[in-house]
Scaffold this active site. Structure first.
Site, PDB file in Angstrom:
ATOM      1  N   THR A   1      24.678  36.848  75.893  1.00  0.00           N
ATOM      2  CA  THR A   1      25.052  38.247  75.915  1.00  0.00           C
ATOM      3  C   THR A   1      25.187  38.134  76.916  1.00  0.00           C
ATOM      4  O   THR A   1      26.379  38.600  77.747  1.00  0.00           O
ATOM      5  CB  THR A   1      23.919  39.581  76.640  1.00  0.00           C
ATOM      6  OG1 THR A   1      22.965  39.440  75.357  1.00  0.00           O
ATOM      7  CG2 THR A   1      23.849  40.576  77.260  1.00  0.00           C
ATOM      8  N   GLU A   2      24.965  37.253  78.419  1.00  0.00           N
ATOM      9  CA  GLU A   2      25.205  36.882  79.358  1.00  0.00           C
ATOM     10  C   GLU A   2      27.072  35.671  79.167  1.00  0.00           C
ATOM     11  O   GLU A   2      27.810  36.500  80.134  1.00  0.00           O
ATOM     12  CB  GLU A   2      24.291  36.303  80.717  1.00  0.00           C
ATOM     13  CG  GLU A   2      23.317  36.710  80.838  1.00  0.00           C
ATOM     14  CD  GLU A   2      23.761  37.863  81.886  1.00  0.00           C
ATOM     15  OE1 GLU A   2      24.429  38.048  82.148  1.00  0.00           O
ATOM     16  OE2 GLU A   2      22.823  38.586  82.617  1.00  0.00           O
TER      17      GLU A   2
END
Length: 192
Positions: A66-67
């Site tokens: 996600t990051e």
């Protein structure tokens, strides 16, 4: 007539077999696609730090995906760096907790080993602070403890003052949703 019926039955059996094989092939293809979309990378660091900090490694993979999309050179518009997108303020705080005597700088967050070590520690601290609730911990990882602690004081966002049931900021809510979805996919693909 019996020959025609036998040919039709044979044809239907062959057609059914082709359909079964096509469906099986499609499933396998989709599974391979899912594995590519939700990879396990940097496993030696993730597994080591997850065990050391008591965190599910699948959650760590979800956060990294996600990051940064597993890009160790990623940098956000606010200057967060590396795989787990750690800001300089957070880096300094984590360093004071787990590496006060080490000669590490903010630039070292581009090193996957350092970034994962620091990021997993921070996720672990968030989970501990927010009673193991992944959504509240993710909100804190994204927006900071101060923001989450303030929201916990309002019954509009928390029923018990310990975990959030509502995420009032659009970016925070989107982030929590992304983390939870990725974590669920990792569990479905790699969980026991």
């Amino acid at each position: 007539m019996a020959k025609k019926l036998a040919k039709r039955i044979l044809w239907l059996v062959v057609l059914a077999a082709v359909v079964v094989l096509a469906v099986r092939g499609l499933r396998e293809g989709l599974h391979r696609l899912d594995l590519a979309r939700y990879p396990l990378k940097y496993t030696e660091y993730v597994e080591k730090e997850a065990v050391a900090n008591g965190v599910d490694p699948l959650l760590i993979y979800a956060v990294i995906r996600t990051e940064s999309g597993f890009d160790p050179g990623a940098e956000s518009s606010v200057g967060a760096r590396g795989l787990m997108q750690i800001t300089e303020v957070t880096f300094d705080w984590i360093k004071s907790k787990i590496a006060p005597g080490e000669d590490l700088t903010f630039d070292d967050l581009y090193d996957p080993a350092v970034n994962i070590r620091f990021g997993v520690y921070y996720i672990s601290a968030c989970l501990e602070r927010y009673h193991g609730d992944v959504s509240t911990a993710a909100a804190a990882y994204h927006s900071g403890w101060g923001t989450v602690d303030g929201l916990l004081e309002s019954s509009d966002y928390s029923a018990d003052g310990e975990v959030l049931h509502t995420f009032p900021y659009q970016q925070m809510g989107l982030y929590v949703t992304k983390i939870n979805r990725a974590y669920e996919r990792y569990q479905a693909l790699y969980g026991a």
